[in-house]
Write an enzyme that holds these catalytic residues in place. Structure first.
Site, PDB file in Angstrom:
ATOM      1  N   GLU A   1      38.432  42.902  49.394  1.00 21.15           N
ATOM      2  CA  GLU A   1      39.227  41.940  50.166  1.00 21.15           C
ATOM      3  C   GLU A   1      40.392  41.384  49.364  1.00 21.15           C
ATOM      4  O   GLU A   1      41.478  41.144  49.917  1.00 21.15           O
ATOM      5  CB  GLU A   1      38.325  40.819  50.679  1.00 21.15           C
ATOM      6  CG  GLU A   1      37.361  41.259  51.763  1.00 21.15           C
ATOM      7  CD  GLU A   1      36.187  42.066  51.233  1.00 21.15           C
ATOM      8  OE1 GLU A   1      35.609  42.843  52.004  1.00 21.15           O
ATOM      9  OE2 GLU A   1      35.848  41.908  50.035  1.00 21.15           O
TER      10      GLU A   1
ATOM     11  N   TYR B   1      27.786  48.567  39.817  1.00 20.33           N
ATOM     12  CA  TYR B   1      27.897  47.160  40.183  1.00 20.33           C
ATOM     13  C   TYR B   1      26.803  46.333  39.521  1.00 20.33           C
ATOM     14  O   TYR B   1      25.646  46.756  39.446  1.00 20.33           O
ATOM     15  CB  TYR B   1      27.756  46.987  41.698  1.00 20.33           C
ATOM     16  CG  TYR B   1      28.838  47.641  42.517  1.00 20.33           C
ATOM     17  CD1 TYR B   1      30.167  47.259  42.372  1.00 20.33           C
ATOM     18  CD2 TYR B   1      28.534  48.621  43.446  1.00 20.33           C
ATOM     19  CE1 TYR B   1      31.164  47.843  43.141  1.00 20.33           C
ATOM     20  CE2 TYR B   1      29.518  49.207  44.226  1.00 20.33           C
ATOM     21  CZ  TYR B   1      30.828  48.811  44.056  1.00 20.33           C
ATOM     22  OH  TYR B   1      31.813  49.394  44.815  1.00 20.33           O
TER      23      TYR B   1
ATOM     24  N   ARG C   1      29.092  50.714  51.152  1.00 23.40           N
ATOM     25  CA  ARG C   1      28.680  51.004  49.785  1.00 23.40           C
ATOM     26  C   ARG C   1      27.205  51.411  49.815  1.00 23.40           C
ATOM     27  O   ARG C   1      26.329  50.552  49.854  1.00 23.40           O
ATOM     28  CB  ARG C   1      28.861  49.784  48.873  1.00 23.40           C
ATOM     29  CG  ARG C   1      30.282  49.284  48.750  1.00 23.40           C
ATOM     30  CD  ARG C   1      31.151  50.258  47.964  1.00 23.40           C
ATOM     31  NE  ARG C   1      32.468  49.687  47.700  1.00 23.40           N
ATOM     32  CZ  ARG C   1      33.499  49.758  48.505  1.00 23.40           C
ATOM     33  NH1 ARG C   1      33.374  50.389  49.673  1.00 23.40           N
ATOM     34  NH2 ARG C   1      34.660  49.227  48.184  1.00 23.40           N
TER      35      ARG C   1
ATOM     36  N   LYS D   1      40.323  56.768  58.622  1.00 19.81           N
ATOM     37  CA  LYS D   1      40.975  57.097  57.357  1.00 19.81           C
ATOM     38  C   LYS D   1      40.519  58.490  56.940  1.00 19.81           C
ATOM     39  O   LYS D   1      39.332  58.715  56.716  1.00 19.81           O
ATOM     40  CB  LYS D   1      40.612  56.055  56.295  1.00 19.81           C
ATOM     41  CG  LYS D   1      41.120  54.661  56.615  1.00 19.81           C
ATOM     42  CD  LYS D   1      40.786  53.655  55.524  1.00 19.81           C
ATOM     43  CE  LYS D   1      39.377  53.144  55.622  1.00 19.81           C
ATOM     44  NZ  LYS D   1      39.109  52.027  54.663  1.00 19.81           N
TER      45      LYS D   1
ATOM     46  N   ALA E   1      45.637  59.956  58.548  1.00 29.91           N
ATOM     47  CA  ALA E   1      44.864  59.000  59.348  1.00 29.91           C
ATOM     48  C   ALA E   1      45.130  59.246  60.831  1.00 29.91           C
ATOM     49  O   ALA E   1      46.138  59.834  61.215  1.00 29.91           O
ATOM     50  CB  ALA E   1      45.236  57.572  58.969  1.00 29.91           C
TER      51      ALA E   1
ATOM     52  N   GLY F   1      41.592  53.044  49.990  1.00 24.93           N
ATOM     53  CA  GLY F   1      41.252  52.653  51.356  1.00 24.93           C
ATOM     54  C   GLY F   1      41.684  51.236  51.678  1.00 24.93           C
ATOM     55  O   GLY F   1      42.171  50.952  52.779  1.00 24.93           O
ATOM     56  N   ASP F   2      41.517  50.329  50.720  1.00 24.08           N
ATOM     57  CA  ASP F   2      41.973  48.945  50.905  1.00 24.08           C
ATOM     58  C   ASP F   2      43.492  48.907  51.053  1.00 24.08           C
ATOM     59  O   ASP F   2      44.030  48.159  51.877  1.00 24.08           O
ATOM     60  CB  ASP F   2      41.554  48.076  49.719  1.00 24.08           C
ATOM     61  CG  ASP F   2      40.064  48.150  49.443  1.00 24.08           C
ATOM     62  OD1 ASP F   2      39.287  48.266  50.410  1.00 24.08           O
ATOM     63  OD2 ASP F   2      39.678  48.099  48.258  1.00 24.08           O
TER      64      ASP F   2
ATOM     65  N   ASN G   1      49.252  55.153  55.249  1.00 27.04           N
ATOM     66  CA  ASN G   1      49.167  56.342  54.402  1.00 27.04           C
ATOM     67  C   ASN G   1      50.014  56.194  53.148  1.00 27.04           C
ATOM     68  O   ASN G   1      49.607  56.607  52.055  1.00 27.04           O
ATOM     69  CB  ASN G   1      49.627  57.576  55.183  1.00 27.04           C
ATOM     70  CG  ASN G   1      48.590  58.056  56.179  1.00 27.04           C
ATOM     71  OD1 ASN G   1      47.407  57.776  56.043  1.00 27.04           O
ATOM     72  ND2 ASN G   1      49.039  58.783  57.196  1.00 27.04           N
TER      73      ASN G   1
END
Length: 323
Positions: A37, A104, A168, A232, A238, A263-264, A288
């Site tokens: 985000e 993570y 994820r 995507k 896309a 992607g973000d 894109n």
């Protein structure tokens, strides 16, 4: 006034190995930050949009680093400092020139304690658009409930809702995510995902490689006018479905250094074009382009383009040396 966007989610401290090879043999790590985000928020801020990022960080130096970096990019920050939980951590390495691994350390992190109080009604009511992602819902049951509550309140306020599946697998609970993601996709005005991600919210017998069928299947979750479903497709570009009309834009061929964050960046570019009046083709083109530019250097957000960068990228005859 620029269109106002609110987004909420976890940003972690990011340790990235230098060069190729396993972390077992790495000698140097570079410290930065990363989070879906905030990646999107920075991309929108660089595009000239007014954007607010909501989160929680620990009362530690890594949380201080996160807040300072995001503020420095012109993003409005609303982040509680939690003295009972740490800032999350992500470690990224490139074992080979063709692979990237991400680990993570975010269980019990400050951002996993997000609550509806972190997103007050006044903030959601003032926004033109609320953007949420599936990864935030995987942090904890409390974070998932917070995302659903924010989406419900935003819709009640007439605020446009954008949802990026952004799954994820390593964080997914044993019971799976289909029900949760499907509820969020049905509530959202815009839904983004890769083909495998869209398949998570389509009927279970849907072909995960059939982009057109997946777009229609997700659109069928709620047929209210104006919904946009966007696939995507990585290097292939896309495709979007808006009010029954399919639009496709091919990807850009670029030298790839690091795909994490692309992607973000795509979603940031798409939303920037949408919020400034671009049509379906312009939205896909800009998405894109943002995604391709992000792939051309290391880091999750550092090469997110400003308007002048985007203009140079889209002019193939431009001098590669900017004087």
């Amino acid at each position: 006034m620029s269109p106002r966007v609110v987004t909420a989610g976890e940003t972690m401290a990011l340790l990235r190995s230098e060069g190729l090879g396993s972390l077992a043999h790495a000698h140097e790590l570079t410290l930065g930050i990363g989070g879906a985000e905030s990646n999107l928020a920075i991309g929108l801020a660089r595009a000239g949009l007014d954007v607010t990022w909501v989160s929680r960080v620990g009362a530690d130096p890594l949380g201080e680093r996160v807040l300072r970096e995001i503020r420095s990019e012109g993003v409005q920050v609303r982040a509680a400092i939690d003295d009972a939980a740490p800032t999350g951590l992500m470690i990224k390495a490139r074992p080979t020139s063709m692979t990237t691994t991400v680990q993570y350390y975010r269980a019990g992190s400050a951002a996993s304690r997000l609550s509806p109080a972190d997103l007050p009604d006044a903030l959601l009511e003032a926004a033109d658009l609320l953007h949420v992602g599936g990864v935030t819902t995987l942090l904890s049951p409390e974070a998932a409930a917070t995302v659903e509550d924010a989406v419900r309140r935003a819709r009640a306020a007439g605020t446009t809702v954008s949802f990026d599946v952004n799954h994820r697998p390593s964080l997914a609970p044993p019971g799976g995510v289909r029900d949760l993601y499907t509820r969020l996709a049905a509530e959202a005005d815009l839904v983004f995902g890769g083909l495998e991600e869209l398949a998570l919210i389509a009927p279970e017998d849907a072909d995960p490689q059939d982009a057109e069928a997946l777009l229609h299947a997700v659109a069928d979750l709620d047929r209210r006018p104006g919904r946009e479903i966007v696939a995507k497709l990585g290097a292939e570009g896309a495709m979007s479905l808006v009010d029954g009309v399919l639009t496709r834009h091919d990807g850009f061929a670029v030298p790839v250094v690091d795909t994490v964050g692309a992607g973000d960046a795509f979603v940031a570019g798409y939303l920037a074009a949408r919020l400034t009046g671009g049509d379906a083709q312009a939205r896909l083109l800009r998405g894109n382009a943002h995604g391709a530019m992000l792939c051309m250097s290391p880091g999750d957000w550092e090469s997110a383009p400003r308007p002048a960068d985007l203009d140079r990228f889209l002019r193939p005859d431009a001098d590669p040396v900017h004087r």
